[in-house]
Write a protein that holds these residues in place. Structure first.
Motif, PDB file in Angstrom:
ATOM      1  N   GLY A  15      -7.838  -7.869  -9.976  1.00  0.00           N
ATOM      2  CA  GLY A  15      -7.737  -6.691  -9.125  1.00  0.00           C
ATOM      3  C   GLY A  15      -6.345  -6.504  -8.560  1.00  0.00           C
ATOM      4  N   ALA A  16      -5.749  -7.583  -8.080  1.00  0.00           N
ATOM      5  CA  ALA A  16      -4.407  -7.500  -7.505  1.00  0.00           C
ATOM      6  C   ALA A  16      -3.396  -7.052  -8.553  1.00  0.00           C
ATOM      7  CB  ALA A  16      -4.009  -8.855  -6.912  1.00  0.00           C
ATOM      8  N   TYR A  17      -3.508  -7.574  -9.767  1.00  0.00           N
ATOM      9  CA  TYR A  17      -2.585  -7.158 -10.823  1.00  0.00           C
ATOM     10  C   TYR A  17      -2.755  -5.669 -11.148  1.00  0.00           C
ATOM     11  CZ  TYR A  17      -0.555 -11.709 -12.014  1.00  0.00           C
ATOM     12  OH  TYR A  17       0.163 -12.886 -11.998  1.00  0.00           O
ATOM     13  N   HIS A  18      -3.979  -5.174 -11.151  1.00  0.00           N
ATOM     14  CA  HIS A  18      -4.188  -3.737 -11.411  1.00  0.00           C
ATOM     15  C   HIS A  18      -3.591  -2.891 -10.288  1.00  0.00           C
ATOM     16  CE1 HIS A  18      -6.326  -2.928 -15.110  1.00  0.00           C
ATOM     17  NE2 HIS A  18      -6.939  -4.092 -14.939  1.00  0.00           N
ATOM     18  N   MET A  19      -3.727  -3.354  -9.051  1.00  0.00           N
ATOM     19  CA  MET A  19      -3.150  -2.600  -7.948  1.00  0.00           C
ATOM     20  C   MET A  19      -1.619  -2.636  -8.015  1.00  0.00           C
ATOM     21  SD  MET A  19      -5.801  -3.074  -4.779  1.00  0.00           S
ATOM     22  CE  MET A  19      -6.416  -4.723  -5.025  1.00  0.00           C
ATOM     23  N   LEU A  20      -1.060  -3.768  -8.418  1.00  0.00           N
ATOM     24  CA  LEU A  20       0.388  -3.842  -8.630  1.00  0.00           C
ATOM     25  C   LEU A  20       0.826  -2.925  -9.772  1.00  0.00           C
ATOM     26  CD1 LEU A  20       1.184  -7.675  -8.439  1.00  0.00           C
ATOM     27  CD2 LEU A  20       1.806  -5.922  -6.764  1.00  0.00           C
ATOM     28  N   TRP A  21       0.010  -2.889 -10.822  1.00  0.00           N
ATOM     29  CA  TRP A  21       0.337  -2.105 -12.006  1.00  0.00           C
ATOM     30  C   TRP A  21       0.523  -0.627 -11.653  1.00  0.00           C
ATOM     31  CZ3 TRP A  21       2.557  -2.541 -16.353  1.00  0.00           C
ATOM     32  CH2 TRP A  21       2.386  -1.605 -17.374  1.00  0.00           C
TER      33      TRP A  21
ATOM     34  N   LEU B 260      -4.380  -9.129   1.228  1.00  0.00           N
ATOM     35  CA  LEU B 260      -3.369  -8.907   2.256  1.00  0.00           C
ATOM     36  C   LEU B 260      -2.033  -8.486   1.653  1.00  0.00           C
ATOM     37  CD1 LEU B 260      -2.424  -9.089   5.215  1.00  0.00           C
ATOM     38  CD2 LEU B 260      -1.990 -11.527   4.811  1.00  0.00           C
ATOM     39  N   THR B 261      -1.616  -9.116   0.564  1.00  0.00           N
ATOM     40  CA  THR B 261      -0.332  -8.755  -0.041  1.00  0.00           C
ATOM     41  C   THR B 261      -0.335  -7.306  -0.505  1.00  0.00           C
ATOM     42  OG1 THR B 261      -0.925  -9.532  -2.277  1.00  0.00           O
ATOM     43  CG2 THR B 261       0.156 -11.123  -0.806  1.00  0.00           C
ATOM     44  N   ILE B 262      -1.464  -6.858  -1.001  1.00  0.00           N
ATOM     45  CA  ILE B 262      -1.563  -5.470  -1.456  1.00  0.00           C
ATOM     46  C   ILE B 262      -1.602  -4.533  -0.246  1.00  0.00           C
ATOM     47  CG2 ILE B 262      -2.969  -3.795  -2.715  1.00  0.00           C
ATOM     48  CD1 ILE B 262      -1.574  -5.890  -4.529  1.00  0.00           C
ATOM     49  N   GLN B 263      -2.427  -4.871   0.745  1.00  0.00           N
ATOM     50  CA  GLN B 263      -2.536  -4.014   1.924  1.00  0.00           C
ATOM     51  C   GLN B 263      -1.191  -3.850   2.630  1.00  0.00           C
ATOM     52  OE1 GLN B 263      -6.282  -4.083   4.416  1.00  0.00           O
ATOM     53  NE2 GLN B 263      -6.121  -6.215   3.754  1.00  0.00           N
ATOM     54  N   GLN B 264      -0.432  -4.908   2.681  1.00  0.00           N
ATOM     55  CA  GLN B 264       0.841  -4.900   3.391  1.00  0.00           C
ATOM     56  C   GLN B 264       1.840  -3.929   2.748  1.00  0.00           C
ATOM     57  OE1 GLN B 264       1.032  -6.493   6.216  1.00  0.00           O
ATOM     58  NE2 GLN B 264       3.164  -6.107   6.665  1.00  0.00           N
ATOM     59  N   HIS B 265       1.703  -3.703   1.447  1.00  0.00           N
ATOM     60  CA  HIS B 265       2.693  -2.894   0.732  1.00  0.00           C
ATOM     61  C   HIS B 265       2.126  -1.623   0.107  1.00  0.00           C
ATOM     62  CE1 HIS B 265       5.673  -5.956   1.404  1.00  0.00           C
ATOM     63  NE2 HIS B 265       4.812  -6.853   0.983  1.00  0.00           N
ATOM     64  N   ALA B 266       0.835  -1.375   0.264  1.00  0.00           N
ATOM     65  CA  ALA B 266       0.235  -0.169  -0.318  1.00  0.00           C
ATOM     66  C   ALA B 266       0.723   1.072   0.425  1.00  0.00           C
ATOM     67  CB  ALA B 266      -1.291  -0.253  -0.252  1.00  0.00           C
ATOM     68  N   PRO B 267       0.957   2.142  -0.300  1.00  0.00           N
ATOM     69  CA  PRO B 267       1.358   3.386   0.373  1.00  0.00           C
ATOM     70  C   PRO B 267       0.293   3.821   1.388  1.00  0.00           C
ATOM     71  CG  PRO B 267       1.598   3.573  -2.012  1.00  0.00           C
ATOM     72  CD  PRO B 267       0.877   2.291  -1.745  1.00  0.00           C
ATOM     73  N   GLY B 268       0.744   4.321   2.512  1.00  0.00           N
ATOM     74  CA  GLY B 268      -0.162   4.723   3.585  1.00  0.00           C
ATOM     75  C   GLY B 268      -1.204   5.747   3.170  1.00  0.00           C
ATOM     76  N   ILE B 269      -0.854   6.603   2.212  1.00  0.00           N
ATOM     77  CA  ILE B 269      -1.777   7.642   1.769  1.00  0.00           C
ATOM     78  C   ILE B 269      -3.067   7.051   1.180  1.00  0.00           C
ATOM     79  CG2 ILE B 269      -0.837   7.905  -0.567  1.00  0.00           C
ATOM     80  CD1 ILE B 269      -1.165  10.977  -0.123  1.00  0.00           C
ATOM     81  N   LEU B 270      -3.005   5.820   0.704  1.00  0.00           N
ATOM     82  CA  LEU B 270      -4.186   5.170   0.115  1.00  0.00           C
ATOM     83  C   LEU B 270      -5.154   4.647   1.178  1.00  0.00           C
ATOM     84  CD1 LEU B 270      -2.462   3.230  -2.789  1.00  0.00           C
ATOM     85  CD2 LEU B 270      -3.891   5.282  -2.961  1.00  0.00           C
ATOM     86  N   LYS B 271      -4.667   4.521   2.396  1.00  0.00           N
ATOM     87  CA  LYS B 271      -5.478   4.010   3.513  1.00  0.00           C
ATOM     88  C   LYS B 271      -6.099   2.653   3.167  1.00  0.00           C
ATOM     89  CE  LYS B 271      -6.479   8.376   5.621  1.00  0.00           C
ATOM     90  NZ  LYS B 271      -5.981   9.468   5.533  1.00  0.00           N
ATOM     91  N   TYR B 272      -5.292   1.837   2.538  1.00  0.00           N
ATOM     92  CA  TYR B 272      -5.734   0.487   2.176  1.00  0.00           C
ATOM     93  C   TYR B 272      -4.972  -0.516   3.032  1.00  0.00           C
ATOM     94  CZ  TYR B 272      -7.492  -3.284  -0.793  1.00  0.00           C
ATOM     95  OH  TYR B 272      -8.129  -4.396  -1.263  1.00  0.00           O
ATOM     96  N   ASN B 273      -5.215  -0.436   4.334  1.00  0.00           N
ATOM     97  CA  ASN B 273      -4.528  -1.336   5.257  1.00  0.00           C
ATOM     98  C   ASN B 273      -5.365  -1.674   6.486  1.00  0.00           C
ATOM     99  OD1 ASN B 273      -4.483   1.092   6.579  1.00  0.00           O
ATOM    100  ND2 ASN B 273      -2.275   1.236   6.747  1.00  0.00           N
ATOM    101  N   THR B 274      -6.662  -1.472   6.373  1.00  0.00           N
ATOM    102  CA  THR B 274      -7.523  -1.661   7.544  1.00  0.00           C
ATOM    103  C   THR B 274      -8.007  -3.091   7.741  1.00  0.00           C
ATOM    104  OG1 THR B 274      -9.473  -0.998   6.272  1.00  0.00           O
ATOM    105  CG2 THR B 274      -8.315   0.741   7.480  1.00  0.00           C
ATOM    106  N   ASN B 275      -7.760  -3.973   6.791  1.00  0.00           N
ATOM    107  CA  ASN B 275      -8.272  -5.341   6.881  1.00  0.00           C
ATOM    108  C   ASN B 275      -7.170  -6.381   7.031  1.00  0.00           C
ATOM    109  OD1 ASN B 275     -10.189  -3.835   4.623  1.00  0.00           O
ATOM    110  ND2 ASN B 275     -11.306  -4.878   6.245  1.00  0.00           N
ATOM    111  N   ILE B 276      -6.006  -5.966   7.457  1.00  0.00           N
ATOM    112  CA  ILE B 276      -4.876  -6.890   7.548  1.00  0.00           C
ATOM    113  C   ILE B 276      -5.179  -8.028   8.520  1.00  0.00           C
ATOM    114  CG2 ILE B 276      -2.482  -7.122   8.336  1.00  0.00           C
ATOM    115  CD1 ILE B 276      -1.944  -4.394   6.998  1.00  0.00           C
TER     116      ILE B 276
END
Length: 166
Positions: free
Chosen positions: A62-68, A107-123
């Protein structure tokens, strides 16, 4: 009968070694994949050919796909890759909630995901789970990688930092 038990145990041991070497390779290349498109693609290809995914493999997949997603040009392709990765990450967390390595990956993904994705609520939840289950991280190199990330992103308060011994 003894031969059958021996065969079963040796098959189980071989599978365990194969799984561990796969996870070790995913760990080794994770940081580089965030900065090198070819490594990210290589790891996605390698893991999709894996015979079965443990929760930790699923989380890395999953993390690799999100990085991709960062390497893609079309907005819809980016979103689809990220969603696929998120689904895999969520499944891994459902199967093994509290695993500090899985929380670290999210956490590594949430920390760097663009804000528009709203993927930062579980930090904070991820930081708490990592520190709570610190001792169950698999090795000193993994602990160092996690600690370096947490400290460089200033995600720990003093009492948490003291707990993280390598």
């Amino acid at each position: 009968m003894n031969m059958m038990i021996y065969y079963g145990l040796s098959l189980l041991f071989a599978t365990s070694i194969s799984l561990q070497s796969n996870v070790d390779q995913l760990r080794k290349n994770y940081l580089a994949a965030s900065q090198d498109e070819s490594i990210c693609k290589q790891e996605i290809e390698r893991i999709k050919d894996s015979s079965g995914e443990s929760p930790i493999e699923m989380a890395y997949h999953g993390a690799y796909h999100m990085l991709w997603a960062q390497y893609l040009n079309a907005p819809l392709s980016k979103l689809n890759s990220f969603k696929k990765g998120k689904k895999l990450m969520d499944s891994a967390l459902q199967k093994r909630y509290g695993d500090p390595e899985i929380h670290f990956l999210r956490l590594t993904i949430q920390q760097h995901a663009p804000g528009i994705l709203k993927y930062n609520t579980n930090i904070q939840e991820d930081v708490d789970q990592i520190t709570k289950h610190w001792e169950s991280l698999p090795s000193a190199p993994v602990k160092k990688q996690v600690k370096d990330f947490l400290t460089s992103n200033q995600l720990l308060h003093d009492t948490q930092l003291k707990k993280l011994q390598i």
